[in-house]
Design a protein around this motif. Structure first.
Motif, PDB file in Angstrom:
ATOM      1  N   PHE A   1      -9.373  24.031  45.193  1.00 28.23           N
ATOM      2  CA  PHE A   1      -8.784  24.880  44.160  1.00 28.23           C
ATOM      3  C   PHE A   1      -7.990  24.050  43.156  1.00 28.23           C
ATOM      4  CE2 PHE A   1      -5.137  24.702  46.972  1.00 28.23           C
ATOM      5  CZ  PHE A   1      -4.033  24.809  46.131  1.00 28.23           C
ATOM      6  N   GLU A   2      -7.333  22.992  43.631  1.00 27.74           N
ATOM      7  CA  GLU A   2      -6.597  22.112  42.722  1.00 27.74           C
ATOM      8  C   GLU A   2      -7.549  21.322  41.840  1.00 27.74           C
ATOM      9  OE1 GLU A   2      -3.766  19.688  44.833  1.00 27.74           O
ATOM     10  OE2 GLU A   2      -2.568  21.415  45.413  1.00 27.74           O
TER      11      GLU A   2
ATOM     12  N   HIS B   1     -12.856  32.922  46.302  1.00 27.56           N
ATOM     13  CA  HIS B   1     -11.393  32.898  46.445  1.00 27.56           C
ATOM     14  C   HIS B   1     -10.813  31.517  46.119  1.00 27.56           C
ATOM     15  CE1 HIS B   1     -11.198  36.961  47.910  1.00 27.56           C
ATOM     16  NE2 HIS B   1     -12.205  36.678  48.731  1.00 27.56           N
ATOM     17  N   THR B   2     -11.587  30.479  46.326  1.00 27.58           N
ATOM     18  CA  THR B   2     -11.157  29.123  45.969  1.00 27.58           C
ATOM     19  C   THR B   2     -11.004  29.015  44.458  1.00 27.58           C
ATOM     20  OG1 THR B   2     -12.279  28.199  47.893  1.00 27.58           O
ATOM     21  CG2 THR B   2     -11.765  26.669  46.092  1.00 27.58           C
ATOM     22  N   VAL B   3     -11.984  29.523  43.726  1.00 27.50           N
ATOM     23  CA  VAL B   3     -11.919  29.510  42.261  1.00 27.50           C
ATOM     24  C   VAL B   3     -10.766  30.385  41.783  1.00 27.50           C
ATOM     25  CG1 VAL B   3     -13.134  30.132  40.134  1.00 27.50           C
ATOM     26  CG2 VAL B   3     -14.373  29.011  42.003  1.00 27.50           C
TER      27      VAL B   3
ATOM     28  N   ARG C   1      -8.045  31.078  43.301  1.00 28.02           N
ATOM     29  CA  ARG C   1      -6.774  30.393  43.593  1.00 28.02           C
ATOM     30  C   ARG C   1      -6.491  29.331  42.527  1.00 28.02           C
ATOM     31  NH1 ARG C   1      -5.043  27.497  49.257  1.00 28.02           N
ATOM     32  NH2 ARG C   1      -2.897  27.093  48.661  1.00 28.02           N
ATOM     33  N   GLY C   2      -7.530  28.599  42.101  1.00 24.58           N
ATOM     34  CA  GLY C   2      -7.374  27.630  41.014  1.00 24.58           C
ATOM     35  C   GLY C   2      -6.966  28.312  39.722  1.00 24.58           C
TER      36      GLY C   2
END
Length: 116
Positions: free
Chosen positions: A14-15, A51-53, A55-56
């Motif tokens: 995500f970072e 959800h990773t995207v 979160r980013g």
């Protein structure tokens, strides 16, 4: 806009998504008012969980670089370029300070002295 991630990198995915967007904003590859790729589409193209995207994107929203609106998606805000570049520099500074064993208080003192 091209967003890249490195699965072998120790940085969380995500970072990496957020850093890629920050660079695009700072470099002028994405202009104020531009829409970012939809989270589902981007997740599919990068083979990531949606959800990773998200979160980013949430991280970028908290930094004031993008707005997230239901039905409209993620949109770059007007002053994002300078903030994005500064955020990248600050992150790099913090990483280097940690690598050198500099404490938070020491780092704050150094930055405060430079801002003088």
């Amino acid at each position: 806009m091209l967003i890249r991630i490195d699965p072998a990198s120790p940085a969380p995915l995500f970072e990496q998504v957020a850093a890629s967007v920050r660079r695009a904003i700072a470099d002028g590859g994405v202009a104020p008012g531009d829409r970012l790729p939809g989270a589902r589409d981007l997740a599919a193209s990068l083979d990531l969980n949606v959800h990773t995207v998200l979160r980013g994107y949430q991280l970028l929203r908290e930094e004031g670089l993008i707005e997230l609106r239901r039905g409209r998606g993620a949109v770059v805000v007007a002053d994002g370029g300078r903030r994005g570049r500064l955020q990248e520099v600050v992150r790099a500074l913090v990483v280097e300070a940690r690598r050198l064993g500099v404490s938070t208080d020491e780092l704050v003192t150094l930055v405060t002295k430079e801002m003088g």
